[in-house]
Design a protein around this motif. Structure first.
Motif, mmCIF file in Angstrom:
data_model
loop_
_atom_site.group_PDB
_atom_site.id
_atom_site.type_symbol
_atom_site.label_atom_id
_atom_site.label_comp_id
_atom_site.label_asym_id
_atom_site.label_seq_id
_atom_site.Cartn_x
_atom_site.Cartn_y
_atom_site.Cartn_z
ATOM 1 N N MET A 9 -6.315 -0.443 14.395
ATOM 2 C CA MET A 9 -6.152 -0.903 13.009
ATOM 3 C C MET A 9 -6.940 -2.193 12.795
ATOM 4 N N PRO A 10 -7.616 -2.325 11.656
ATOM 5 C CA PRO A 10 -8.423 -3.527 11.412
ATOM 6 C C PRO A 10 -7.597 -4.770 11.122
ATOM 7 N N MET A 11 -6.364 -4.593 10.667
ATOM 8 C CA MET A 11 -5.494 -5.734 10.375
ATOM 9 C C MET A 11 -4.044 -5.279 10.480
ATOM 10 N N PRO A 12 -3.126 -6.217 10.692
ATOM 11 C CA PRO A 12 -1.720 -5.829 10.854
ATOM 12 C C PRO A 12 -1.101 -5.345 9.548
ATOM 13 N N LEU A 13 -0.050 -4.573 9.700
ATOM 14 C CA LEU A 13 0.742 -4.170 8.543
ATOM 15 C C LEU A 13 2.151 -4.712 8.716
ATOM 16 N N THR A 14 2.850 -4.826 7.607
ATOM 17 C CA THR A 14 4.245 -5.262 7.621
ATOM 18 C C THR A 14 5.099 -4.177 6.993
ATOM 19 N N TYR A 15 6.062 -3.687 7.774
ATOM 20 C CA TYR A 15 7.001 -2.688 7.292
ATOM 21 C C TYR A 15 8.319 -3.392 6.982
ATOM 22 N N SER A 16 8.793 -3.245 5.742
ATOM 23 C CA SER A 16 10.036 -3.900 5.334
ATOM 24 C C SER A 16 10.975 -2.872 4.718
ATOM 25 N N ILE A 17 12.269 -3.033 5.001
ATOM 26 C CA ILE A 17 13.239 -2.090 4.461
ATOM 27 C C ILE A 17 14.566 -2.796 4.211
ATOM 28 N N VAL A 50 0.817 -1.215 0.000
ATOM 29 C CA VAL A 50 0.000 0.000 0.000
ATOM 30 C C VAL A 50 0.845 1.256 0.000
ATOM 31 N N SER A 51 2.145 1.132 0.227
ATOM 32 C CA SER A 51 3.016 2.301 0.224
ATOM 33 C C SER A 51 4.443 1.869 -0.050
ATOM 34 N N THR A 52 5.130 2.652 -0.889
ATOM 35 C CA THR A 52 6.543 2.410 -1.175
ATOM 36 C C THR A 52 7.298 3.726 -1.037
ATOM 37 N N LEU A 53 8.363 3.711 -0.276
ATOM 38 C CA LEU A 53 9.186 4.891 -0.085
ATOM 39 C C LEU A 53 10.573 4.607 -0.643
ATOM 40 N N VAL A 54 11.051 5.491 -1.527
ATOM 41 C CA VAL A 54 12.353 5.280 -2.154
ATOM 42 C C VAL A 54 13.459 5.329 -1.110
ATOM 43 N N THR A 55 13.384 6.298 -0.197
ATOM 44 C CA THR A 55 14.352 6.364 0.901
ATOM 45 C C THR A 55 13.620 6.611 2.208
ATOM 46 N N ASN A 73 -5.645 6.773 5.341
ATOM 47 C CA ASN A 73 -5.887 7.763 6.388
ATOM 48 C C ASN A 73 -5.134 7.466 7.683
ATOM 49 N N PHE A 74 -4.331 6.400 7.672
ATOM 50 C CA PHE A 74 -3.610 6.014 8.877
ATOM 51 C C PHE A 74 -2.262 6.723 8.949
ATOM 52 N N VAL A 75 -1.955 7.223 10.118
ATOM 53 C CA VAL A 75 -0.639 7.790 10.410
ATOM 54 C C VAL A 75 -0.125 7.116 11.677
ATOM 55 N N ILE A 76 0.965 6.400 11.553
ATOM 56 C CA ILE A 76 1.569 5.726 12.697
ATOM 57 C C ILE A 76 2.841 6.485 13.046
ATOM 58 N N PRO A 77 2.940 7.025 14.248
ATOM 59 C CA PRO A 77 4.131 7.799 14.602
ATOM 60 C C PRO A 77 5.367 6.915 14.696
ATOM 61 N N ALA A 78 6.510 7.555 14.768
ATOM 62 C CA ALA A 78 7.758 6.803 14.933
ATOM 63 C C ALA A 78 7.677 5.923 16.177
ATOM 64 N N ILE A 79 8.135 4.696 16.037
ATOM 65 C CA ILE A 79 8.035 3.708 17.110
ATOM 66 C C ILE A 79 9.428 3.172 17.428
ATOM 67 N N THR A 80 9.759 3.126 18.707
ATOM 68 C CA THR A 80 11.003 2.494 19.134
ATOM 69 C C THR A 80 10.687 1.142 19.769
ATOM 70 N N ILE A 81 11.262 0.104 19.203
ATOM 71 C CA ILE A 81 11.087 -1.254 19.715
ATOM 72 C C ILE A 81 12.301 -1.561 20.580
ATOM 73 N N HIS A 82 12.062 -1.825 21.854
ATOM 74 C CA HIS A 82 13.152 -1.945 22.813
ATOM 75 C C HIS A 82 13.595 -3.396 23.006
ATOM 76 N N ASN A 83 14.854 -3.520 23.436
ATOM 77 C CA ASN A 83 15.425 -4.803 23.852
ATOM 78 C C ASN A 83 15.335 -5.881 22.778
ATOM 79 N N VAL A 84 15.662 -5.492 21.559
ATOM 80 C CA VAL A 84 15.677 -6.454 20.457
ATOM 81 C C VAL A 84 16.917 -7.335 20.602
#
Length: 331
Positions: free
Chosen positions: A135-143, A41-46, A65-76
């Protein structure tokens, strides 16, 4: 003789030492996608992710219409393969509550996997599946991203080939990445100030020049960016009065940048004309790498070794040592 790893880049002092804050946040930038229900649903070049110790920060994400703020995932958690110089993030789950605009939101990370490869581009790959709020369903962010390296030094500036100035502690950021069979660079030109010029006290704004390619004739990575549509903020103050304070297009005259590598240093020569100004400005930056540079195998010699507390170590000591004035990780 035992082999030890010189710690001169991402794995300097090992990633566990980074978790203690020894090397601060590292930035990786590259192409990112957001998938929902198996559809992109979205592609960002950088896009840019940050790795600091054992924390990974994802940038703000937008789709529909979704905006998800920056998220820090701790203790990876992660593991390091010293032989292949790769770091792997095994599957990781995470949950956190955050307040956004006065409303509590729950973040549930159902899966986080990724790796860092100490290859020619210092490649960082990450895939995160998450739910945010209602959110009605999960999203997957890949980079797939590449390390952004900082260089700090004094910047020399020539105006109209007559007036010469300098700015201390200026930092350029450089990203090297593959483009087919080629290698390209993105260079972040920083903002800096010059005092007492013919135009008064100047503030030169920052901008990013993308896609520098190797030019054998010029002896480095080069780009003429006059046609790139870039702008730069230029401000001048003389006798307490503002002369210029606006964004200027860099499309007139010579607007080009040349970057030359020299071991752990770079040299950046940037010639530019803000707006329709008649005089050229040329900045020269002999940058020192502010991070550690590379990982390489070295043979242990007979010089005494010390730990980070300055205590002499034995041959069986495991961890960070200082030997001959350099840091190593002894297994």
């Amino acid at each position: 003789m035992k082999k030890i790893f010189a710690l001169l880049f991402l794995t300097t002092a090992t990633l566990s030492a980074m978790a203690q804050g020894g090397h601060g946040a590292m930035k990786f930038s590259g192409k990112a996608t957001i998938e929902v229900g198996g559809q992109t649903v979205s592609t960002l070049v950088t896009d840019t992710v940050t790795f600091s110790g054992s924390d990974i920060t994802l940038p703000e994400m937008r789709y529909g219409n979704f905006v998800i703020p920056a998220i820090t995932i701790h203790n990876v958690q992660y593991s390091m393969n010293a032989a292949t110089r790769t770091v792997t993030f095994p599957d990781h789950q995470y949950m956190e509550e955050m307040t956004v605009d006065g409303v509590k939101k729950t973040i549930v990370v159902s899966s986080l996997t990724g790796s860092y490869a100490h290859d020619a581009f210092n490649t960082f790959q990450l895939s995160v599946s998450l739910m945010y709020g209602a959110m009605p369903m999960p999203l997957t962010y890949s980079i797939t991203a590449y390390y952004i390296k900082d260089y700090t030094d004094k910047l020399d500036v020539s105006i109209n080939k007559v007036f010469n100035y300098s700015a201390e502690n200026v930092t350029y950021s450089v990203r090297k990445y593959p483009d087919g069979d080629n290698t390209l660079l993105d260079v972040s030109v920083p903002s800096y100030q010059l005092s007492g010029t013919p135009l008064g006290d100047l503030t030169i704004g920052s901008y990013i020049v993308k896609g520098l390619a190797m030019d054998e004739q010029k002896g480095g990575y080069y780009r003429d960016y006059a046609a790139d549509g870039l702008t730069m903020h230029f401000k001048s103050v003389q006798d307490g009065k503002i002369g210029y304070d606006a964004d200027f297009a860099m499309s007139q005259g010579d607007n080009s940048i040349l970057l030359v590598y020299d071991g752990s240093k770079i040299k950046v020569t940037n010639a530019f004309h803000p707006g329709k100004m008649q005089f050229p400005i040329v900045s020269t930056f002999p940058g020192q790498a502010t991070g550690v540079e590379t990982i390489k195998m070295v043979e242990q010699n007979d010089a005494p070794a010390y730990n980070l507390a300055g205590q002499r170590t034995t041959a069986g000591y495991k961890g960070i040592i200082i030997k001959g004035g350099k840091k190593y990780f002894q297994r």
